[in-house]
Design an enzyme around this catalytic site. Sequence first.
Site, PDB file in Angstrom:
ATOM      1  N   GLU A   1      -0.272  -1.296   4.948  1.00 57.94           N
ATOM      2  CA  GLU A   1       0.620  -1.440   5.754  1.00 57.94           C
ATOM      3  C   GLU A   1       1.141   0.321   6.808  1.00 57.94           C
ATOM      4  O   GLU A   1       0.973   0.818   7.715  1.00 57.94           O
ATOM      5  CB  GLU A   1       2.569  -1.477   5.745  1.00 57.94           C
ATOM      6  CG  GLU A   1       3.586  -1.323   6.395  1.00 57.94           C
ATOM      7  CD  GLU A   1       4.535  -0.174   7.137  1.00 57.94           C
ATOM      8  OE1 GLU A   1       5.089   0.758   7.639  1.00 57.94           O
ATOM      9  OE2 GLU A   1       3.674   0.906   6.003  1.00 57.94           O
TER      10      GLU A   1
ATOM     11  N   ASP B   1       0.563  -1.207   0.132  1.00 59.17           N
ATOM     12  CA  ASP B   1      -0.377  -0.004  -0.198  1.00 59.17           C
ATOM     13  C   ASP B   1       0.811   1.290  -0.026  1.00 59.17           C
ATOM     14  O   ASP B   1       2.051   0.920   0.198  1.00 59.17           O
ATOM     15  CB  ASP B   1      -0.478   0.117   1.623  1.00 59.17           C
ATOM     16  CG  ASP B   1       0.043   0.093   2.974  1.00 59.17           C
ATOM     17  OD1 ASP B   1       0.384  -0.956   2.546  1.00 59.17           O
ATOM     18  OD2 ASP B   1      -0.615   0.758   3.570  1.00 59.17           O
TER      19      ASP B   1
END
Length: 490
Positions: free
Chosen positions: A149, A82
């Site tokens: 994350e 991400d």
Amino acid sequence: MSDTHSEISTLSPQIVWQFFDKICSIPHPSKHEEALAQYIVSWATKQGLAVKRDDVGNVFIKKPATPGMEGKKAVVLQAHLDMVPQKNEETDHDFVKDPIRPYIDGDWVTADGTTLGSDNGIGMSSCLAVLASNDIKHGPIEVLLTIDEEAGMTGAQNLQPGWLEGDILLNTDSEQEGEVYMGCAGGIDGEISFNIDRVKMPAGYIARELTLKGLKGGHSGCDINTGRGNANKLVARFLAAHSQELDLRLISVRGGSLRNAIPREAFVQVAVPAENQAKLEELFAQFTALIQSELGSIETSMVSFNEAIEEPADVFSMHDQQRIIATLNACPNGVVRMSDDIEGVVETSLNLGVITTDGNKVTILCLIRSLIDSGRLQVESTLKSVAELANASIEFSGAYPGWKPDPDSEIMAIFRDMYEGIYGNKPNIMVIHAGLECGLFKKPYPNMDMVSFGPTIKFPHSPDEKVKIDTVALYWEQMVALLENIPDKA
């Protein structure tokens, strides 16, 4: 790699930049990484690599050792899927639907009005480049790409024992070439909530929206000690100083968009008696000039606006207005304490990241970081006290551990010697005030030896994010050399 879409695909090392170019073309903000994950799974499968996913969506890919390297320790290359979605207010961009638009700006690659996603897209690209390359010597390779994350470390939090077979993990999420990391801060989210009463808009009042924007923002860990302004704290400061003399009534307050990014913008809707309109304009202009004089060497692009808005039906009750303004003004923010053990490294910090008003509810989101548990707990206690004084509710969630440095790390010694052998000087061995996933990996894999390194990335988590082109080549050179120098299995 095919289907590149921008000028960055011609940069060197081309294999890394072409993967990054493709990653930029597939939207992948936190919580919306699935399209990118599926693309990578499809690509790896076509390469004949072993691919699997766990229940939360983490991606695992295996590549066998090159001939003659079968006896080496297995290495896990790790990155997160991400990216942080931040954009300038005037930028028309939907992170869930629109591709990132990277471009070359001198010695750097940056994006058009948005975060670039070099955090951690360059690291991810290097992992895929190792899988794609036919001319790198390496032992058994595993690639671990985690989800979410940036918004909760969901992938790392849920990593289960038995999925990884490697002895060494190379985390690719660091952001300064020439530095190698062997430890990081832990953290926890804090959410303060107010249930408020509203009352009828007073007669004779006019409504205005006060805006601060154009601040640098940035990473709430790496940039917390740079002296950058926090837009949320700045508007709170104005309200605390002048709401009484202006007979001001609060309509709404909002600022920031992520708890792990320093807020660049804040917006406050207020009502004042019509006869105080000129005084409001004068005081807000004076306040802006004051902040520019205080932060002008850092916040060179800050601007403010004072604009008329449609008059609302109601405003905050005076009691609730006072407790919210006082809480925002009193809430600690920034560096709480520097480390005694590691010179120049922040030990404990707090970022007042997001304020929202939704009807009769106001919410404040904070992120606490600390290298030590006691530091984190102390700030938790402070926030709890602030909330209690304001008769607000507070909840803490998403705690993740720090990564404790291992002075006996074999891979750290190998990295140091490799780096010195190439460049003639040692890298800076560091502990970072940011939340790398390594601390979480230590729970299911306590014996795994880890380091973190990467290229130079400036202003991550902000639309000014950029990655220095020549450091990507240096980082790739280090990755290749490190893989060739992995020790034999015992």
